[in-house]
Design an enzyme around this catalytic site. Sequence first.
Site, short mmCIF file in Angstrom:
data_model
loop_
_atom_site.label_atom_id
_atom_site.label_comp_id
_atom_site.label_asym_id
_atom_site.label_seq_id
_atom_site.Cartn_x
_atom_site.Cartn_y
_atom_site.Cartn_z
N GLU A 86 0.81 -1.21 0.00
CA GLU A 86 0.00 0.00 0.00
C GLU A 86 0.85 1.27 0.00
O GLU A 86 1.82 1.38 0.75
CB GLU A 86 -0.94 0.01 1.20
CG GLU A 86 -1.92 -1.16 1.23
CD GLU A 86 -2.89 -1.16 0.05
OE1 GLU A 86 -3.01 -0.14 -0.64
OE2 GLU A 86 -3.54 -2.21 -0.17
N ARG A 96 -18.03 -0.61 5.07
CA ARG A 96 -19.10 -1.30 4.33
C ARG A 96 -19.82 -2.29 5.22
O ARG A 96 -21.03 -2.52 5.06
CB ARG A 96 -18.50 -1.99 3.11
CG ARG A 96 -19.51 -2.73 2.23
CD ARG A 96 -18.84 -3.44 1.07
NE ARG A 96 -17.89 -4.44 1.52
CZ ARG A 96 -18.22 -5.68 1.89
NH1 ARG A 96 -19.49 -6.07 1.89
NH2 ARG A 96 -17.28 -6.53 2.26
N CYS A 149 -8.20 -1.95 7.81
CA CYS A 149 -6.83 -1.95 7.31
C CYS A 149 -6.33 -0.53 7.11
O CYS A 149 -5.24 -0.16 7.57
CB CYS A 149 -6.74 -2.75 6.02
SG CYS A 149 -6.93 -4.54 6.25
N HIS A 174 -1.38 -5.79 2.01
CA HIS A 174 -2.57 -6.64 1.89
C HIS A 174 -2.18 -7.97 1.25
O HIS A 174 -1.37 -7.99 0.32
CB HIS A 174 -3.64 -5.96 1.02
CG HIS A 174 -4.62 -5.15 1.80
ND1 HIS A 174 -4.79 -3.80 1.60
CD2 HIS A 174 -5.49 -5.50 2.77
CE1 HIS A 174 -5.73 -3.35 2.41
NE2 HIS A 174 -6.17 -4.36 3.14
#
Length: 222
Positions: A86, A96, A149, A174
């Site tokens: 990342e 979500r 995350c 990830h």
Amino acid sequence: MNADFDQAPVLLTGFAPFGGEASNPSWEAVQRLHGERIGGRLVVAHCLPVAYAGCLPQLRERLDALRPALVLCIGQAGGRAQLSIERIAINVDDARIPDNQGRQPIDEPVIAGGPAAYFSSLPIKALRAALHEAGIPAEISQSAGTYLCNHVFYGLLHELHLRGDARVRGGFIHIPYSPAQAARHAGAPSLDSEHVVRALRVMVETALSTHVDRRLAGGAEH
């Protein structure tokens, strides 16, 4: 715990299971490296809760206790086909799904009054190159999402910024589903634990030995 930066350990974090999964490959891989020495430094692993209320306090406690030279936070990104290094953490929580304690923040800052974003302090291009040289699929990712995350990624970089020691590097990686998870998600890619553990070793070694990142293309068109 350690006054000499040259002896400072490496902190690796993974997450507990979430979203109905029985396991989380991030913690399964990270815990296998606990107690190893990589690049002459002791590796310490810690499992973070998938909970907005608990993950950053636990991370800060580990930073206080260990004073690490390097921090790699690892999380699961089901559906991704390769390791994602990342690049950027953003100051927003927009969940979500609820966390494991039922909390679901929407359009809230990770840190009230913090900057809009932080860039990883890892040598991300060198990490990707080293993984490719080791035969491990990897990419530079431009988004860590807006769930736990990214929350941990931003919180880590904010905390390192406040502590003011530029020698300490931190970032987020990830990883895909494990094969056992992918078997329950038709068509989903996976990466087995052996490859993830080997990738972590490569990334720790590279991050510790690379002082200036490589200048390589790693952007995206979309």
